[in-house]
Scaffold this motif. Structure first.
Motif: not given
Length: 429
Positions: A64-82
């Motif tokens: 669960a921690l691995t899944v949410l951590s991967a989602c969180l990292t990807g979303l922060i990168s996505l938001m910065v790009f946006s």
């Protein structure tokens, strides 16, 4: 009570156009939803779902921690790009078209909602991670919260695809012009519909009492019903000397009253008028004429040299002027007296007249486009078209005729080719 309500409405309109408004609201909703899910997990909601759909739940805390951590990292990168894409859009629109376009682009609710979805999902995933212990067994894990976090992340990916599509469309000049035109067209139609009687008259205000606004800013909105109520109460008529949408100086005469007003009444009137530090087409259709004119002028500058964009801008100006010709120039507000039941004229707001509006637009276009015969022919075509349109005031057609004469004289002095001169003479009739 109505004054407080109007102030709340004005405050909402002023902050709604800020780029951080909706993202902040959605981020707060993501945080609150994560707290709600933590509470529901404590009530055993995941345990109940595990008994029915065990395949949907994670088996251990590390996963669960691995899944949410991967989602969180990807979303922060996505938001910065946006956010970087939004800043690029604003920078390009400002340099290529006009800095006046920035408030309208920033207030685009689609961009704000997408960035808000990113922030809400990030906040949700962060606080969901806090509720997970790596050593937890599957029956005590917040399985539903993890599943929702994964679903929200997928939703963000879909929103990002739409974001890329939308931002690529937003920077295209045709879409920018179309958006400006739509807002101004709607605003003009509302004003035209509110003009019920063409025979209204208002007394001269030369000897009326003059008052200053006491503050500065763009005259954005006015609470008409409250102003009428105040005028009825003190039995006076007032004249707002600055047209809506223009900048009000602190020490300039802003209000004229038929009767002398005390400080309390004056403050009550000013309190029902909202001022802002920015301009929006939704509140002031005049800004649309300014923006479209500036786009045309910027397109004809030597650094850009894009006559095609100037021609597109003139097409939109033609359509807007045709709508503006249906509006009166008086700015008189009429209301029914609550005591006598008779319709009385209580106040008048100064307006930017058709002649002034036409001159401001044509003066800029004549100055920067007079050496291009194609653009001059397009302007003559616009003026000839407007001369054939119905008008709310008879003198509108005379104003257009004068502009044709001025444009023709200025263009003839600028052209070197006799062929170009003959071409514009043919269009001018």
């Amino acid at each position: 009570m109505s004054k407080i309500f109007n102030r709340i409405i004005d405050f909402f309109h002023s902050i709604e156009s800020k780029i951080a408004f909706y993202p902040t609201l959605l981020a707060l909703s993501g945080f609150l939803f994560s707290l709600l899910m933590i509470y529901l997990e404590q009530q055993g909601i995941s345990r109940n779902i595990m008994d029915v759909f065990p395949i949907l739940m994670v088996e251990d805390g590390d996963t669960a921690l691995t899944v949410l951590s991967a989602c969180l990292t990807g979303l922060i990168s996505l938001m910065v790009f946006s956010f970087s894409m939004v800043m690029l859009l604003l920078s390009q629109a400002s340099s290529n078209y006009s800095p006046r376009l920035l408030p309208g682009l920033i207030s685009d609710k689609r961009h704000q909602f997408i960035l808000g979805i990113f922030l809400a999902t990030i906040f949700y995933n962060i606080f969901t991670i806090f509720s997970i212990e790596p050593s937890e067994e599957k029956y005590t894990l917040p399985g539903l919260s993890v599943l929702l976090g994964t679903f929200f992340t997928i939703l963000c990916l879909v929103a990002f695809i739409y974001f890329i599509h939308n931002i690529s469309q937003s920077i295209q000049i045709n879409n920018i012009l179309d958006g400006i035109f739509d807002h101004a067209h709607k605003r003009l139609n509302r004003l035209i519909e509110s003009e019920q009687n063409k025979q209204l008259s208002f007394p001269t205000t030369d000897n009326w009492y003059e008052y200053k606004a006491g503050r500065s800013g763009y005259f954005q909105n006015i609470s008409i019903n409250n102003i009428i109520e105040i005028c009825e109460k003190v039995n006076t008529r007032i004249y707002i000397t600055i047209p809506k949408g223009l900048f009000v100086l602190r020490n300039a005469v802003f209000i004229k009253s038929e009767k002398e007003l005390d400080e309390r009444i004056l403050n009550a009137i000013v309190d029902n008028i909202s001022f802002s530090r920015g301009e929006l087409v939704e509140d002031n259709y005049i800004l649309a004429f300014k923006q479209i004119t500036e786009i045309a002028v910027k397109a004809m500058s030597p650094g850009i040299n894009d006559p095609g964009t100037a021609i597109n801008a003139i097409d939109y100006l033609t359509d807007l002027f045709a709508v503006r010709m249906q509006k009166l120039d008086n700015g008189i507000i009429k209301s029914t007296n609550s005591r006598s039941g008779e319709k009385e004229i209580y106040f008048k707001i100064a307006v930017v007249g058709f002649e002034e509006l036409m001159y401001n637009v044509m003066a800029s276009l004549r100055t920067y486009c007079k050496n291009d015969p194609v653009i001059v022919q397009k302007l003559l075509w616009m003026l000839n078209y407007l001369q054939k349109q119905p008008a709310a005031e008879a003198y509108y057609h005379g104003i257009i005729k004068d502009e044709i004469r001025t444009l023709l004289e200025q263009a003839k002095n600028s052209f070197e080719s006799q062929k170009d001169i003959e071409a514009i003479k043919g269009l001018a009739g």
